[in-house]
Motif scaffolding. Structure first.
Motif, PDB file in Angstrom:
ATOM      1  N   TYR A  53       0.862  -1.173   0.000  1.00  0.00           N
ATOM      2  CA  TYR A  53       0.000   0.000   0.000  1.00  0.00           C
ATOM      3  C   TYR A  53       0.904   1.229   0.000  1.00  0.00           C
ATOM      4  CZ  TYR A  53      -4.361  -2.349   1.647  1.00  0.00           C
ATOM      5  OH  TYR A  53      -5.493  -3.097   1.784  1.00  0.00           O
ATOM      6  N   VAL A  98      -6.721   2.840   2.457  1.00  0.00           N
ATOM      7  CA  VAL A  98      -6.087   1.524   2.407  1.00  0.00           C
ATOM      8  C   VAL A  98      -6.586   0.535   3.469  1.00  0.00           C
ATOM      9  CG1 VAL A  98      -3.985   2.447   1.346  1.00  0.00           C
ATOM     10  CG2 VAL A  98      -4.079   2.199   3.833  1.00  0.00           C
ATOM     11  N   CYS A  99      -7.325   0.987   4.442  1.00  0.00           N
ATOM     12  CA  CYS A  99      -7.786   0.114   5.551  1.00  0.00           C
ATOM     13  C   CYS A  99      -6.575  -0.327   6.380  1.00  0.00           C
ATOM     14  CB  CYS A  99      -8.591  -1.061   5.038  1.00  0.00           C
ATOM     15  SG  CYS A  99      -9.538  -1.861   6.357  1.00  0.00           S
ATOM     16  N   ALA A 100      -6.137  -1.599   6.226  1.00  0.00           N
ATOM     17  CA  ALA A 100      -4.837  -2.073   6.725  1.00  0.00           C
ATOM     18  C   ALA A 100      -4.614  -1.952   8.228  1.00  0.00           C
ATOM     19  CB  ALA A 100      -3.702  -1.346   5.984  1.00  0.00           C
ATOM     20  N   GLU A 101      -5.697  -1.773   9.009  1.00  0.00           N
ATOM     21  CA  GLU A 101      -5.519  -1.628  10.461  1.00  0.00           C
ATOM     22  C   GLU A 101      -4.567  -0.472  10.755  1.00  0.00           C
ATOM     23  OE1 GLU A 101      -7.478  -4.255   9.234  1.00  0.00           O
ATOM     24  OE2 GLU A 101      -5.534  -5.247   9.092  1.00  0.00           O
ATOM     25  N   ASN A 153      -9.829   0.713  -2.383  1.00  0.00           N
ATOM     26  CA  ASN A 153      -9.586  -0.524  -1.647  1.00  0.00           C
ATOM     27  C   ASN A 153     -10.886  -1.058  -1.080  1.00  0.00           C
ATOM     28  OD1 ASN A 153      -7.318  -2.276  -0.388  1.00  0.00           O
ATOM     29  ND2 ASN A 153      -8.700  -1.860   1.312  1.00  0.00           N
ATOM     30  N   GLU A 154     -11.306  -2.206  -1.575  1.00  0.00           N
ATOM     31  CA  GLU A 154     -12.507  -2.872  -1.053  1.00  0.00           C
ATOM     32  C   GLU A 154     -13.646  -1.866  -0.863  1.00  0.00           C
ATOM     33  OE1 GLU A 154     -11.707  -5.028   2.549  1.00  0.00           O
ATOM     34  OE2 GLU A 154     -10.965  -6.755   1.444  1.00  0.00           O
ATOM     35  N   ASN A 170     -10.739 -10.789  -2.502  1.00  0.00           N
ATOM     36  CA  ASN A 170     -10.011 -10.903  -1.236  1.00  0.00           C
ATOM     37  C   ASN A 170     -10.714 -11.931  -0.354  1.00  0.00           C
ATOM     38  OD1 ASN A 170      -8.447  -8.801  -2.131  1.00  0.00           O
ATOM     39  ND2 ASN A 170      -9.213  -7.303  -0.650  1.00  0.00           N
ATOM     40  N   GLU A 173      -5.900 -10.435  -1.716  1.00  0.00           N
ATOM     41  CA  GLU A 173      -5.515 -10.478  -0.302  1.00  0.00           C
ATOM     42  C   GLU A 173      -5.937 -11.848   0.205  1.00  0.00           C
ATOM     43  OE1 GLU A 173      -6.822  -7.419   2.384  1.00  0.00           O
ATOM     44  OE2 GLU A 173      -6.398  -5.845   0.920  1.00  0.00           O
ATOM     45  N   TRP A 189      -5.659 -13.829   3.399  1.00  0.00           N
ATOM     46  CA  TRP A 189      -5.259 -13.483   4.774  1.00  0.00           C
ATOM     47  C   TRP A 189      -4.599 -14.666   5.470  1.00  0.00           C
ATOM     48  CZ3 TRP A 189     -10.839 -11.904   4.203  1.00  0.00           C
ATOM     49  CH2 TRP A 189     -10.908 -10.662   3.556  1.00  0.00           C
ATOM     50  N   TRP A 198      -4.645 -12.855  11.162  1.00  0.00           N
ATOM     51  CA  TRP A 198      -5.593 -11.751  11.399  1.00  0.00           C
ATOM     52  C   TRP A 198      -4.968 -10.789  12.396  1.00  0.00           C
ATOM     53  CZ3 TRP A 198      -9.126 -10.654   8.089  1.00  0.00           C
ATOM     54  CH2 TRP A 198     -10.214  -9.843   8.400  1.00  0.00           C
ATOM     55  N   TYR A 227      -1.540 -11.744   2.319  1.00  0.00           N
ATOM     56  CA  TYR A 227      -1.683 -10.616   3.228  1.00  0.00           C
ATOM     57  C   TYR A 227      -1.790 -11.149   4.650  1.00  0.00           C
ATOM     58  CZ  TYR A 227      -3.406  -6.199   5.135  1.00  0.00           C
ATOM     59  OH  TYR A 227      -3.541  -5.026   5.854  1.00  0.00           O
ATOM     60  N   TYR A 284       1.801  -5.904  14.509  1.00  0.00           N
ATOM     61  CA  TYR A 284       1.021  -6.359  13.348  1.00  0.00           C
ATOM     62  C   TYR A 284       1.621  -7.685  12.888  1.00  0.00           C
ATOM     63  CZ  TYR A 284      -2.227  -5.503   9.446  1.00  0.00           C
ATOM     64  OH  TYR A 284      -3.276  -5.566   8.548  1.00  0.00           O
ATOM     65  N   TYR A 335       0.322 -10.547  12.887  1.00  0.00           N
ATOM     66  CA  TYR A 335      -0.697 -11.070  11.978  1.00  0.00           C
ATOM     67  C   TYR A 335      -0.674 -12.598  11.870  1.00  0.00           C
ATOM     68  CZ  TYR A 335      -4.212  -9.907   8.432  1.00  0.00           C
ATOM     69  OH  TYR A 335      -5.393  -9.729   7.729  1.00  0.00           O
TER      70      TYR A 335
END
Ligand code: GLA
Length: 763
Positions: A76, A119-122, A180-181, A231, A258, A260, A263, A296, A322, A324
């Motif tokens: 991103y 971009v969201c992306a937390e 993005n989404e 995604n 994406e 995942w 999370w 992702y 992150y 993830y």
């Protein structure tokens, strides 16, 4: 003169030499596949985020992805790191995204760029800059003229940095994403079309453009001239995810943009993981079918400083790590998932994968040390303004930090209720320096009880802002107190409070240093809240994890580098401290703690602690039988069979009430589970769910997979609420916040689940 001319000729020849050695390639879409230089090509992309990795480690992480078997890096571009003040752009150092792309190219990796603007992306506010919120009523992610003007300005700079690096110009960039989404935010083709046009006009006119969304909503905003990618996450049914796309565009290449791997985590809830075998099985299946993917995250890294965002509905701030549960962990080491995936990717690759690169740093311990210097939080006040109405941080031009509101109270004879509407995000309330309560937005709190007090007593409300919401409709998330503060007395009289002194404490290193250097130490009126400074000595540097368990809540700076937020509730109890920010000899640590501590000590350990919750009361687990409401007759009932996607239950007649309950019964091996529930009014318009909360749940899985009740209305189809199998039927009661008229309810079960359901709406 002659020498100068010769110099220019030599320089020109050298430049031509460089350009011609950078042979151009082509990346196209033809015959149902992606084609690189005219030959079928499957994208195996690794998602990495350059702001989440210290720059000295960029190259190592890219090489790790290559050793894993990836051929592409997906990034991103984070608007709010590049334009932290309106009109002031920074693409240098840690923000040098073009350099990051060139490093990828140096290691033979292609690049996919996703320049937002959202971009969201937390990530704080999904990548949008906070200063946009200085404009009241701004329409974010819409055709708001000011928003679009700023978007164009940003994308122009992105173009200047990255357009020269597209594949047809000899660079590594093969694809660029538009927005993005958008489908999980709304339906607005004109807006998405304008974003596409801006991206094209700012230098990406030849490269392949695509849109990513979910299988259930990609049609809402799909533009005919863009490529559509899906995604979804570990455990999804891959064929099902591409079914609709295949029907609409039988010859389009398939790509999971994406996939995942794990999370993200939020404060106050268990650490999330996803099984390695399932993750690898999904990738294996995609590769067998020639489906491209981006994993992702392949390496999540860290949301340093104040960059972690927050999820919504409700307010669910993300932790600093992150990690993830990605194949490459937070500090760049290979995990079990890494080795399993590498083996699989090797099977699908003709060449032998490169060796896994050595880590750039050892991992070290730091023995416990004391932080002996202290300055009260008030010493960090940068400025104070007087205002009759309340003002937010954005109103007062501060992006991040703590804001203190002070006023004098009228005489209060009996205990009364102080309502703070709304406290974003964590408040401590004091009367004459004595704390009378805390307000935690995460828990939906907004009130404290005020003791009787004399006229003229001082009321102080200290509010720490956390990450701005990065998902859904609530992204215009202003900080501080956003509306009003009222006292409600025992005889139900409402007294609105006005005439505030509002003090601003930015959370940055300079402010901390200033506070600690003040010789006239301000009197502490906010308990032990403040700045704690200490030092430790090192013979050699290395990565470490700073254990913050003795502190309350706040931020840590080491040698001026912000490490991120900590909070004693967990689940994260250590902060990643990259060795590249340490030095031999003396190192400085400052902890800004808004709660304060009586044991200001820290130490560094060799492993992260990402899963230790220390909660005063269980905030997720609302299973107390006493709070189970009695239910009216069902408003609707039915059966949902496996893999049948979204089900719409239209009620025979609309019903009004504050609570929406769903009862599920299943006799299959999967137990009861619900991925999503949404409600519509009588006109079939979707009801907002930003303020929904769990009132009661008969059981929720908080051990096996963190399948808490809120996962049923988090608007994320890939997560679900799951109840114990031996406790049927399962009941979830949602508090919609206000009375709503419900005409229909949408339900989505996880893939393989079958269940009968009953729906109830009541007060
Ligand atoms: C979506 C977004 C990503 C990220 C993931 C969840 O797919 O596009 O930015 O937020 O969800 O981690």
């Amino acid at each position: 003169m002659k020498t100068i001319r010769l110099f220019f000729v030599a320089a020109w020849m050298a430049l031509c030499g460089t350009l011609s050695s950078q042979a151009t390639h082509s990346f196209t879409v033809a015959d149902g596949t992606f084609q690189l230089d005219g030959k079928p090509f499957t994208v195996r992309a690794a998602e990495l985020h350059y702001p989440r990795i210290p720059r000295p480690y960029w190259e190592h992480r890219i090489r790790m992805c290559k050793a894993l078997g990836m051929n592409t890096i997906c990034i991103y571009v984070f608007w709010n790191v590049h334009e932290q003040r309106e009109g002031q752009f920074d693409f240098t150092g840690q923000n040098d995204v073009a350099h990051f792309c060139r490093l990828a190219q140096k290691h033979g990796m292609w690049v996919i760029v996703r320049p937002g603007p959202y971009v969201c992306a937390e990530w704080e506010m999904g990548g949008l800059p906070w200063w946009l919120l200085k404009k009241p009523n701004i329409g974010l992610r819409q055709l708001d003229p000011y928003f679009m003007e700023r978007v164009r300005e940003f994308e122009k700079r992105v173009g200047q940095q990255l357009a020269p690096l597209t594949i047809e110009r000899g660079g590594p960039i093969i694809m660029v994403q538009v927005e993005n989404e958008y489908g999980s935010f709304g339906t607005n083709r004109p807006y998405v079309s304008q974003i596409r046009d801006i991206i094209r006009q700012e230098g990406f006119e030849h490269v392949t453009l695509f849109q990513c969304d979910w299988a259930t909503n990609f049609e809402n905003n799909a533009l005919p001239d863009l490529l559509w990618t899906m995604n979804f996450g570990t455990g999804s049914d891959v064929d099902e995810q591409f079914r609709r796309l295949g029907e609409l565009r039988p010859t389009t290449p398939k790509m999971c943009s994406e996939y995942w791997s794990g999370w993200f985590d939020k404060w106050g809830a268990q650490h999330e993981t996803r099984p390695a075998d399932d993750m690898v099985a999904g990738i294996d299946q995609m590769l067998r079918q020639g489906i491209s993917f981006s994993l992702y995250m392949t390496h999540g890294g860290t949301s340093f400083g104040h960059w972690a965002g927050a999820n919504s509905p409700g307010y669910a701030p993300d932790v600093t790590s992150y990690d993830y549960d990605a194949p490459i962990n937070e500090h760049g080491q290979p995990t079990h998932k890494f080795w399993l995936l590498r083996e699989t990717l090797q099977r699908h690759t003709a060449q032998k994968l490169p060796d896994v690169p050595a880590s750039p740093m050892p991992v070290i311990d730091i023995p416990e040390f004391h932080l002996t210097e202290y300055a009260p939080l008030e010493a960090g006040i940068a400025r104070t303004v007087n205002s009759s109405p309340l003002r937010t941080m954005e109103d007062l031009d501060m992006g991040w930090g703590t804001i203190i509101y002070r006023t004098t109270l009228p005489a209060i004879e009996t205990p009364s209720t102080l309502t703070v509407n709304q406290c974003h995000d964590y408040g401590r309330v004091f009367v004459d320096s004595v704390q009378v309560g805390t307000i935690d937005r995460r828990l939906g709190q907004s009130a404290v009880t005020l003791p009787p007090c004399k006229q003229g007593a001082q009321l102080t409300i200290m509010v720490e802002g956390m990450g701005r919401i990065n998902f859904g409709q609530a992204i215009a998330d202003r900080k501080g107190i956003t509306h009003q503060v009222t006292i409600t007395t025992a005889d139900d009289a409402d007294i609105p409070l006005t005439l505030w002194a509002i003090s601003l404490i930015p959370d940055d290193y300079e402010c901390a240093i200033n506070a600690l250097s003040k010789t006239d130490k301000t009197t502490a009126t906010l308990g032990a809240a403040g700045y704690y400074r200490g030092y430790f000595d090192l013979d050699s540097v290395g990565d470490t994890f700073l254990c913050t368990e003795h502190f309350g809540k706040g931020q840590v700076y080491v040698n001026g580098h912000p490490l991120g937020r900590f909070w004693s509730i967990g689940p994260q109890q250590t902060l990643y401290l990259p060795g590249c920010w340490l030095q031999k000899g003396r190192n400085e640590v400052i902890v800004l703690d808004v709660n304060g501590t009586d044991q200001p000590t820290l130490f560094g350990q060799r492993f992260p602690e990402l899963n230790r919750l220390i909660l005063a009361t269980g905030n997720e687990h609302r299973t107390d039988p006493a709070s189970r409401p009695s239910l009216p007759a069902p408003a609707s009932q039915g059966v949902i069979t496996a893999n049948s996607g979204w089900q719409q239950a239209t009620l025979p007649q609309a019903v009004t009430g504050r609570y929406l309950a769903v009862e599920l019964t299943t006799d299959d091996v999967h137990g009861s589970a619900l991925a999503e529930i949404v409600a519509y009014n009588a006109k079939s318009e979707r009801l907002p769910c930003e303020n929904w909360a769990t009132r009661y749940v008969s059981s929720e899985d908080i051990v096996g997979g963190n399948h808490t009740a809120d996962k049923a209305f988090d608007q994320q189809e890939s997560t679900h609420w799951s109840g114990a199998q031996n406790n049927l039927p399962q009941l979830l009661v949602i508090d919609m916040g206000t009375r709503q008229t419900v005409g229909a309810v949408g339900l989505l079960l996880p893939n393989a689940h079958t269940a009968s359901y009953r729906l109830f709406i009541f007060d």
